[in-house]
Each structure stands twice: as C-alpha cells, then as structure tokens.
Design a protein around this motif. Structure first.
Motif, short mmCIF file in Angstrom:
data_model
loop_
_atom_site.label_atom_id
_atom_site.label_comp_id
_atom_site.label_asym_id
_atom_site.label_seq_id
_atom_site.Cartn_x
_atom_site.Cartn_y
_atom_site.Cartn_z
N LEU A 19 -28.65 -50.97 -43.44
CA LEU A 19 -27.74 -51.83 -42.70
C LEU A 19 -26.32 -51.30 -42.84
O LEU A 19 -25.94 -50.78 -43.89
CB LEU A 19 -27.80 -53.26 -43.21
CG LEU A 19 -29.18 -53.91 -43.29
CD1 LEU A 19 -29.04 -55.37 -43.74
CD2 LEU A 19 -29.91 -53.81 -41.97
N SER A 20 -25.55 -51.44 -41.77
CA SER A 20 -24.15 -51.06 -41.79
C SER A 20 -23.29 -52.24 -41.37
O SER A 20 -23.73 -53.08 -40.59
CB SER A 20 -23.89 -49.89 -40.83
OG SER A 20 -24.63 -48.75 -41.19
N CYS A 21 -22.08 -52.26 -41.87
CA CYS A 21 -21.11 -53.29 -41.49
C CYS A 21 -19.77 -52.60 -41.28
O CYS A 21 -19.17 -52.12 -42.25
CB CYS A 21 -21.02 -54.36 -42.55
SG CYS A 21 -19.69 -55.57 -42.28
N ALA A 22 -19.33 -52.56 -40.04
CA ALA A 22 -18.07 -51.92 -39.69
C ALA A 22 -16.96 -52.96 -39.65
O ALA A 22 -17.10 -54.00 -38.99
CB ALA A 22 -18.20 -51.22 -38.35
N ALA A 23 -15.88 -52.68 -40.35
CA ALA A 23 -14.77 -53.62 -40.45
C ALA A 23 -13.57 -53.13 -39.66
O ALA A 23 -13.32 -51.92 -39.57
CB ALA A 23 -14.38 -53.81 -41.92
N SER A 24 -12.81 -54.07 -39.13
CA SER A 24 -11.58 -53.74 -38.43
C SER A 24 -10.64 -54.93 -38.48
O SER A 24 -11.07 -56.07 -38.70
CB SER A 24 -11.85 -53.35 -36.97
OG SER A 24 -12.46 -54.41 -36.27
#
Length: 119
Positions: A19-24
């Motif tokens: 799983l990946s979680c991209a933050a911005s």
C-alpha cells in the motif's frame, strides 16, 4: 492537506500487497504517519506507525512480523508492505498523518484503500 492511498486489491490467502499513501499540502516530514484499518462492523484499529524521521516503528500484535511500514520523505509517501495475508486482514486501510502542534493534535486522513483476502 491531502492523503491518497493506493495499492489495495483482492489477494489470496498468503499473498502480499504494498500500500502507498501520497501526501500533499503539508510539511510531510514532521508528521508521524500511521496506517489504520476498519473491517465491516468493527472499530477502526491502528495497524502500524512510523515516526517523522523514520527511525521508530510500532505494530499491532496481529500484524507484527508480517507487515512493514516505511516512508520516503523525499517523495512525501508512506508505505505498508503486507505479507502472509490472512482473511482477517480484510478491511479498508487508511493513512493518517499526525503531529502535536501548540498543544493540540493535528490529524489528517485519507479516503482509504480496500484490501480483501480470500481463503
């Protein structure tokens, strides 16, 4: 602030996922990052947490030794490697960013990614 999870899928017993979680929209590298999960009819539970610098991790007993949390501060992304998956790992997995600022907790959540493990 924005968190977008990805990587959830239908997988067989014993399989693996990442799983990946991209933050911005916020200063990612000063936040502790966590993965939570929620199965139908159950409360949301903490799965794994990693400190802002990545030097400390903690896991729920139920996933210890099977799941690995990591982060790449240069990419503003946190990962969860899921190995030896079991049907009881089936849940919606959520990414969380948290830090204590001026005496109050700041919390951001993603929308979740579904993991389904077939027996």
């Amino acid at each position: 602030a924005h968190l977008v999870e990805s990587g959830g899928d239908l997988v067989q017993f014993g399989g693996s996922l990442r799983l990946s979680c991209a933050a911005s929209g916020f200063y990612f590298r000063v936040y502790d990052m966590s993965w939570y999960r929620q199965a139908p009819g159950k409360e949301r539970e903490l799965v794994a947490v990693i400190s802002s610098g990545g030097g400390s991790t903690n896991y729920a007993d139920s996933v210890q030794g099977r799941f690995t949390i990591s982060r790449d501060n240069a990419k503003n992304t946190v990962y969860l490697q899921l190995n030896s998956l079991k049907p009881e790992d089936t849940a919606m997995y959520y990414c969380n960013a948290k830090r204590l600022r001026a005496g109050a907790w700041e919390n951001y959540w993603g929308q979740g990614t579904q993991v389904t493990v077939s027996s």
